[in-house]
Scaffold this motif. Structure first.
Motif, PDB file in Angstrom:
ATOM      1  N   SER A  13       0.859  -1.192   0.000  1.00  0.00           N
ATOM      2  CA  SER A  13       0.000   0.000   0.000  1.00  0.00           C
ATOM      3  C   SER A  13       0.895   1.243   0.000  1.00  0.00           C
ATOM      4  O   SER A  13       1.607   1.511   0.966  1.00  0.00           O
ATOM      5  N   THR A  15       0.191   4.409   0.005  1.00  0.00           N
ATOM      6  CA  THR A  15      -0.194   5.491   0.918  1.00  0.00           C
ATOM      7  C   THR A  15       0.415   5.235   2.291  1.00  0.00           C
ATOM      8  O   THR A  15       1.002   6.122   2.906  1.00  0.00           O
ATOM      9  N   LEU A  16       0.293   3.985   2.736  1.00  0.00           N
ATOM     10  CA  LEU A  16       0.844   3.642   4.045  1.00  0.00           C
ATOM     11  C   LEU A  16       2.375   3.639   3.988  1.00  0.00           C
ATOM     12  O   LEU A  16       3.046   4.057   4.923  1.00  0.00           O
ATOM     13  N   SER A  36       1.156  12.726   2.984  1.00  0.00           N
ATOM     14  CA  SER A  36       0.956  11.462   2.258  1.00  0.00           C
ATOM     15  C   SER A  36      -0.300  10.729   2.706  1.00  0.00           C
ATOM     16  O   SER A  36      -1.209  10.533   1.910  1.00  0.00           O
ATOM     17  N   VAL A  37      -0.386  10.373   3.958  1.00  0.00           N
ATOM     18  CA  VAL A  37      -1.520   9.522   4.333  1.00  0.00           C
ATOM     19  C   VAL A  37      -2.791  10.362   4.467  1.00  0.00           C
ATOM     20  O   VAL A  37      -2.746  11.540   4.829  1.00  0.00           O
ATOM     21  N   GLY A  38      -3.899   9.730   4.118  1.00  0.00           N
ATOM     22  CA  GLY A  38      -5.169  10.448   4.181  1.00  0.00           C
ATOM     23  C   GLY A  38      -5.926  10.092   5.434  1.00  0.00           C
ATOM     24  O   GLY A  38      -6.640   9.090   5.469  1.00  0.00           O
ATOM     25  N   LYS A 100     -12.023  -0.556   4.548  1.00  0.00           N
ATOM     26  CA  LYS A 100     -11.115  -1.363   3.713  1.00  0.00           C
ATOM     27  C   LYS A 100     -11.477  -2.845   3.839  1.00  0.00           C
ATOM     28  O   LYS A 100     -11.556  -3.568   2.847  1.00  0.00           O
ATOM     29  N   TRP A 124      -8.259   4.702  -5.672  1.00  0.00           N
ATOM     30  CA  TRP A 124      -7.589   4.443  -4.389  1.00  0.00           C
ATOM     31  C   TRP A 124      -6.763   3.158  -4.475  1.00  0.00           C
ATOM     32  O   TRP A 124      -7.178   2.178  -5.095  1.00  0.00           O
ATOM     33  N   VAL A 125      -5.612   3.189  -3.807  1.00  0.00           N
ATOM     34  CA  VAL A 125      -4.585   2.151  -3.956  1.00  0.00           C
ATOM     35  C   VAL A 125      -5.083   0.711  -3.777  1.00  0.00           C
ATOM     36  O   VAL A 125      -4.579  -0.207  -4.420  1.00  0.00           O
ATOM     37  N   ASN A 174     -11.155   9.517  -3.516  1.00  0.00           N
ATOM     38  CA  ASN A 174      -9.753   9.456  -3.148  1.00  0.00           C
ATOM     39  C   ASN A 174      -9.089   8.838  -4.372  1.00  0.00           C
ATOM     40  O   ASN A 174      -9.477   7.713  -4.738  1.00  0.00           O
ATOM     41  N   TYR A 206     -16.219   9.085   2.041  1.00  0.00           N
ATOM     42  CA  TYR A 206     -16.005  10.538   2.187  1.00  0.00           C
ATOM     43  C   TYR A 206     -17.298  11.344   2.060  1.00  0.00           C
ATOM     44  O   TYR A 206     -17.252  12.553   1.820  1.00  0.00           O
ATOM     45  N   LYS A 237     -13.475   8.515   8.500  1.00  0.00           N
ATOM     46  CA  LYS A 237     -13.246   9.880   8.005  1.00  0.00           C
ATOM     47  C   LYS A 237     -14.199  10.878   8.642  1.00  0.00           C
ATOM     48  O   LYS A 237     -13.783  11.941   9.084  1.00  0.00           O
ATOM     49  N   TYR A 323      -8.070  15.633  -0.472  1.00  0.00           N
ATOM     50  CA  TYR A 323      -6.897  15.408  -1.318  1.00  0.00           C
ATOM     51  C   TYR A 323      -6.875  16.385  -2.476  1.00  0.00           C
ATOM     52  O   TYR A 323      -7.937  16.755  -3.008  1.00  0.00           O
ATOM     53  N   ARG A 373      -0.385  13.045  -5.293  1.00  0.00           N
ATOM     54  CA  ARG A 373      -1.498  13.325  -4.372  1.00  0.00           C
ATOM     55  C   ARG A 373      -0.983  13.998  -3.108  1.00  0.00           C
ATOM     56  O   ARG A 373      -0.007  13.554  -2.514  1.00  0.00           O
TER      57      ARG A 373
END
Ligand code: PMP
Ligand code: GLU
Length: 400
Positions: A13, A15-16, A36-38, A100, A124-125, A174, A206, A237, A323, A373
């Motif tokens: 991942s 983002t992580l 970086s991370v959302g 997730k 999204w990833v 995202n 979101y 979120k 983002y 992003r």
């Protein structure tokens, strides 16, 4: 040690991973700003934390029912009715360890080897990787800045084949922040109506972080596809609860049962304490959601304004999420003062991290090369400084 083919072929991942890398640099004493991370930078509201403390004291320490406590599933069904005009029975809701996990459950419970799953990109990833894990065939449909990153009905129609089993939609998106209007969704629904084999997976995590001034429109609210739409959502979120790990899917009853069976073998019910906290989130005062939304909107305005002052960036105005997804191709094919060449968006994200000390995520992680992003879920002060650093790092780049 043998590692299975399915995990060997899985991507990390991004983002992580970028967030981790930024934390490592910080631990070495480098002053990195992490975009970086959302995840919301706010603390979980007090009344939600208090409900968790009470749950501990009231001995919510036993296994919960696999699909979640009935009281939580009722609270979610009420929320879906109150906020989205959707009518679900609690038996159609399965609570998992975050959105997730809820999404992974849906994909694992519906996709067979070779089934095509349409993923509009930028995406999204985790979408692509989860489909691959299920041995499905991801069908990526690229959208760009010129179309505000939204798939058109013609693109959708062209992507659907007899082998299409599902599509994963994300609005607000995202990584782009784009939001489909009711009319745009209706036009897509018209296409879905012609293809009854397609399951619509609607990631609506979101929904509350919205700047359109209008109401959020859920894909499940379109009568024509309601019986084959699965809503993915959760508390991460809207209520600043990313670490609590509570999300859910609202699905046709047969699918909800299948997901519950899967979850019963893989993870059991989600954390009892976190479920009680999530229940308080849905049943308690909602002002906290609006307060955070307003803060995100102000930051959106700030970051868009600052990004538009940087020459060469292509910047949309996100209508939701937190983002910004600027187009950076003007800075590719360049050389940095330290001699490194910047060929891809990943090179650029690494340069911005190592030289500019701002962590971002490369567009490639979202199947959208040529972009990066930025998560603006951080303080105004951090945002101003991060954008200053990005601008000055980009100014140093020279065309090869
Ligand atoms: N969907 C999207 C589009 C996301 O950005 C995220 C990121 N957190 C998730 C799902 C997963 O959320 P959760 O923390 O509830 O697992
Ligand atoms: N969804 C967030 C992000 O995109 C959190 C990280 C993750 O779960 O991938 O940054």
């Amino acid at each position: 040690m043998q590692i299975s083919n399915r995990v060997e072929s899985l991507a990390v991942s991004q983002t992580l991973a970028m967030s981790q890398k930024s934390a490592e640099l910080k631990a070495q004493g480098v002053d990195v700003i992490n975009l970086s991370v959302g995840e919301p930078d706010f603390n979980t509201p007090s009344h939600i934390k208090a409900a968790a403390v009470k749950a501990i004291e009231d001995n919510y320490s036993f296994y919960s029912p696999v699909p979640g406590y009935m009281s939580l599933r009722k609270a979610i069904a009420d929320k879906l009715s109150r906020e989205n005009g959707l009518h679900y029975d609690p038996s159609q809701i399965v609570v998992g360890n975050g959105a997730k996990h809820a999404l992974a459950n849906v994909i694992m419970a519906t996709i067979n080897a070779g089934d095509e799953v349409i993923i509009p990109t930028p995406a999204w990833v985790s979408y692509l990787e989860l489909v691959k894990l299920a041995e499905g065939k991801p069908v990526l449909v690229a959208t760009g800045l010129d179309q505000d990153f939204k798939i058109t009905p013609a693109q959708l129609e062209a992507a659907i084949t007899p082998a299409t089993r599902a599509i994963i939609m994300c609005s607000p998106s995202n990584p782009t922040g784009s939001v489909y209007s009711r009319d745009e969704l209706q036009a897509l629904v018209d296409v879905f109506e012609r293809h009854p084999q397609v399951l619509v997976i609607a990631d609506e995590i979101y929904e509350h972080i919205l700047y359109t001034g209008g109401d959020f429109v859920s894909l499940a609210s379109f009568e024509a596809i309601a019986d084959r739409t699965v809503v993915i959502n959760g508390v991460s979120k809207a209520y600043a609860m990313t670490g609590w790990r509570i999300g859910y899917c609202a699905a046709p009853v047969q699918l909800a049962k299948a997901i519950s069976k899967l979850q019963g073998q893989m993870t059991s019910g989600a954390s009892s304490i976190a479920q009680k906290a999530a229940e308080a989130a849905y049943t308690g005062p909602q002002e906290c959601v609006e307060d955070m939304r307003r803060a995100f909107e102000r930051r959106r305005d700030l970051v868009v304004r600052l990004a538009r002052e940087i020459p060469g960036l292509g910047v949309n105005e996100p209508q939701g999420a937190f983002y910004l997804f600027p187009e950076v191709s003007a800075y590719l094919g360049t050389t940095a003062p330290d001699g490194r060449t910047i060929t891809t968006d990943s090179d650029l994200a690494m340069y911005l991290l190592e030289v500019g000390h701002v962590a971002t995520v490369a567009g490639a992680a979202f199947c959208a090369p040529g972009y990066i992003r930025l998560s603006y879920a951080t303080s105004d002060e951090n945002l101003v400084e991060a954008m200053r650093r990005i601008k000055s790092a980009l100014q140093e780049l020279r065309k090869c």
